[in-house]
Design a protein around this motif. Structure first.
Motif, PDB file in Angstrom:
ATOM      1  N   VAL A  68       0.838  -1.200   0.000  1.00  0.00           N
ATOM      2  CA  VAL A  68       0.000   0.000   0.000  1.00  0.00           C
ATOM      3  C   VAL A  68       0.871   1.248   0.000  1.00  0.00           C
ATOM      4  O   VAL A  68       0.618   2.198  -0.759  1.00  0.00           O
ATOM      5  CB  VAL A  68      -0.949   0.005   1.218  1.00  0.00           C
ATOM      6  N   LEU A  69       1.904   1.276   0.837  1.00  0.00           N
ATOM      7  CA  LEU A  69       2.784   2.444   0.885  1.00  0.00           C
ATOM      8  C   LEU A  69       3.496   2.651  -0.447  1.00  0.00           C
ATOM      9  O   LEU A  69       3.659   3.786  -0.916  1.00  0.00           O
ATOM     10  CB  LEU A  69       3.808   2.285   2.011  1.00  0.00           C
ATOM     11  N   ALA A  70       3.924   1.543  -1.055  1.00  0.00           N
ATOM     12  CA  ALA A  70       4.587   1.654  -2.358  1.00  0.00           C
ATOM     13  C   ALA A  70       3.621   2.180  -3.413  1.00  0.00           C
ATOM     14  O   ALA A  70       3.963   3.063  -4.219  1.00  0.00           O
ATOM     15  CB  ALA A  70       5.147   0.304  -2.777  1.00  0.00           C
ATOM     16  N   GLY A  71       2.399   1.652  -3.408  1.00  0.00           N
ATOM     17  CA  GLY A  71       1.411   2.119  -4.372  1.00  0.00           C
ATOM     18  C   GLY A  71       0.959   3.534  -4.100  1.00  0.00           C
ATOM     19  O   GLY A  71       0.690   4.308  -5.025  1.00  0.00           O
ATOM     20  N   TRP A  72       0.908   3.916  -2.836  1.00  0.00           N
ATOM     21  CA  TRP A  72       0.502   5.268  -2.460  1.00  0.00           C
ATOM     22  C   TRP A  72       1.499   6.294  -2.970  1.00  0.00           C
ATOM     23  O   TRP A  72       1.116   7.325  -3.523  1.00  0.00           O
ATOM     24  CB  TRP A  72       0.380   5.348  -0.939  1.00  0.00           C
ATOM     25  N   GLU A  76      -0.308   4.465  -7.607  1.00  0.00           N
ATOM     26  CA  GLU A  76      -0.939   3.287  -8.190  1.00  0.00           C
ATOM     27  C   GLU A  76      -2.255   3.037  -7.451  1.00  0.00           C
ATOM     28  O   GLU A  76      -2.380   2.152  -6.608  1.00  0.00           O
ATOM     29  CB  GLU A  76      -0.007   2.084  -8.093  1.00  0.00           C
ATOM     30  N   THR A  77      -3.241   3.821  -7.784  1.00  0.00           N
ATOM     31  CA  THR A  77      -4.487   3.803  -7.020  1.00  0.00           C
ATOM     32  C   THR A  77      -5.234   2.488  -7.156  1.00  0.00           C
ATOM     33  O   THR A  77      -5.898   2.052  -6.207  1.00  0.00           O
ATOM     34  CB  THR A  77      -5.395   4.958  -7.464  1.00  0.00           C
ATOM     35  N   ASP A  78      -5.163   1.841  -8.320  1.00  0.00           N
ATOM     36  CA  ASP A  78      -5.858   0.565  -8.469  1.00  0.00           C
ATOM     37  C   ASP A  78      -5.301  -0.477  -7.514  1.00  0.00           C
ATOM     38  O   ASP A  78      -6.055  -1.263  -6.914  1.00  0.00           O
ATOM     39  CB  ASP A  78      -5.743   0.067  -9.917  1.00  0.00           C
ATOM     40  N   LEU A  79      -3.968  -0.502  -7.373  1.00  0.00           N
ATOM     41  CA  LEU A  79      -3.332  -1.447  -6.452  1.00  0.00           C
ATOM     42  C   LEU A  79      -3.778  -1.175  -5.023  1.00  0.00           C
ATOM     43  O   LEU A  79      -4.152  -2.092  -4.282  1.00  0.00           O
ATOM     44  CB  LEU A  79      -1.813  -1.348  -6.557  1.00  0.00           C
ATOM     45  N   VAL A  80      -3.743   0.105  -4.644  1.00  0.00           N
ATOM     46  CA  VAL A  80      -4.111   0.467  -3.279  1.00  0.00           C
ATOM     47  C   VAL A  80      -5.560   0.118  -3.000  1.00  0.00           C
ATOM     48  O   VAL A  80      -5.892  -0.484  -1.964  1.00  0.00           O
ATOM     49  CB  VAL A  80      -3.852   1.964  -3.041  1.00  0.00           C
TER      50      VAL A  80
END
Length: 396
Positions: A68-72, A76-80
């Motif tokens: 989540v932190l990496a996507g944030w 990368e909103t879809d991942l989060v």
């Protein structure tokens, strides 16, 4: 740049939690001083720290938090969104499973109550027979006073647990044991008694009545302790303290006092008290939803942990922690902040100071087992009088 203390204050994560997340590679400081080892955080890391605190409060595993932190940070909103939704589904499934288990437990409890109701009349008759004639004990006043002083500090104050709101007087043969616990600590003391050779008798004397009884124990003569029906009385000659005992079942304390052997250290109480009072105290802020405290549950004493800091809340109040270690020469040291080790044990400092006072000796034995096992404080001359304190795990 923010220091680790400033980061803790602004993010809601404690200093020890930030150190843990650094070691785990979840939130690594922007810069670490190569000389002092002190951690510094970049301004943009504050948002990550606050996000991390929210995710941990929601119970998300660290592996998912990393993603989540990496996507944030990379938008990368879809991942989060996918990770958040997956965790929410797990929580909902877990709640559904918990509801089913509790429904089964309630049905089992109802069945047991119905079965117990069949024999309740016989049980009530037996109890009435046991107390139809008053049980009267003769107890040395100094011994009873010392026993009350040894256990009074551990009486519970939680209104939801009224059975812990007094001192258990447990009469068996020629012994009278006094026991008190508030789930986070327990104290046991024994005194001699004479005059009762019947079945075991137990009565929970409420705290106010306990204090009234203690006030009468100023002499050297024997006093009478009487259980008559639903009343208890302390007869000190021309003075008495009497009232109803608590009509509850007390936890089976005998199951709680058999602990695995630990490291035993003989402590000089005045010196150890000074070390605790003047030594370091872990005192980072912890919110109520970020912690799980150790307590006595289900017939055993269990340790707890603290998330996000080093202050634990017990009975609705925050308490500082002292971190202890038994060193090679058998002495106990109070660890400095940051002095971490696998054998360190953290304990509520106020509770430990209370237990030292209740021990009533200049020398006591401190027994420390695993970091999650209760600490035992015992007398050198009488191991039937002792206190148990629940530790607090400092790791996340």
């Amino acid at each position: 740049m923010r220091s680790i203390g400033e980061m803790a204050r602004d993010s809601g994560l404690g200093v020890s939690a930030l150190r843990f997340y650094d070691r785990a590679g979840v939130l690594v400081p922007a810069w670490v001083d190569p000389v002092s080892g002190y951690r510094w955080y970049a301004p943009e890391q504050l948002d990550e720290a606050r996000l991390l605190a929210r995710l941990r409060r929601a119970g998300m595993p660290l592996a998912d938090i990393r993603l989540v932190l990496a996507g944030w940070s990379s938008a990368e909103t879809d991942l989060v969104r996918g990770l958040l939704q997956a965790h929410l589904r797990r929580l909902e499934l877990g709640l559904s499973d918990a509801r089913r288990e509790f429904s089964t437990l309630r049905a089992t409890l109802d069945h047991r109550e119905n079965a117990m109701a069949v024999s309740s009349t016989a049980t009530a008759t037996a109890t009435a027979t046991a107390t139809a004639t008053a049980v009267r004990l003769s107890v040395p006043a100094p011994e009873l006073a010392a026993a009350l002083d040894a256990v009074r500090f551990a009486v519970g104050t939680d209104p939801d647990l009224p059975m812990l709101g007094g001192v258990l007087f447990d009469v068996e043969g020629d012994a009278l044991r006094l026991v008190a616990t508030d789930r986070y600590r327990m104290a046991v003391a024994r005194t001699s008694a004479a005059g009762h050779d019947g079945p075991r008798v137990q009565a929970i004397v409420p705290a106010p009545l306990t204090d009234a009884m203690r006030a009468l124990l100023s002499g050297d003569e024997a006093v009478g302790f009487i259980v008559d029906g639903a009343r208890v009385t302390l007869d000190a000659g021309d003075r008495q303290a009497a009232g109803q005992y608590l009509a509850y079942d007390f936890p089976d304390y005998r199951r709680l006092v058999h602990l695995p052997s630990g490291r035993r250290a003989l402590i000089d109480v005045p010196a150890f008290r000074r070390a605790l009072e003047t030594g370091p105290v872990r005192a980072s802020a912890v919110r109520e939803d970020e912690q799980r405290g150790g307590e006595m549950r289900g017939g055993e004493m269990r340790g707890g942990d603290v998330r996000g800091g080093d202050v634990r809340e017990q009975e609705g109040a925050s308490h500082g922690l002292s971190v202890l270690r038994v060193i090679a020469d058998g002495t106990v040291t109070v660890c400095e902040d940051g002095d971490d080790g696998p054998n360190n044990v953290a304990v509520n400092r106020d509770y430990l100071l209370d237990a030292l006072t209740a021990g009533g000796r200049d020398r006591l034995v401190l027994e420390i087992g695993a970091p999650t096992a209760p600490l035992a404080i015992r007398r050198t001359d009488d191991e039937t009088a002792f206190s148990l304190l629940m530790p607090v795990r400092l790791d996340d």
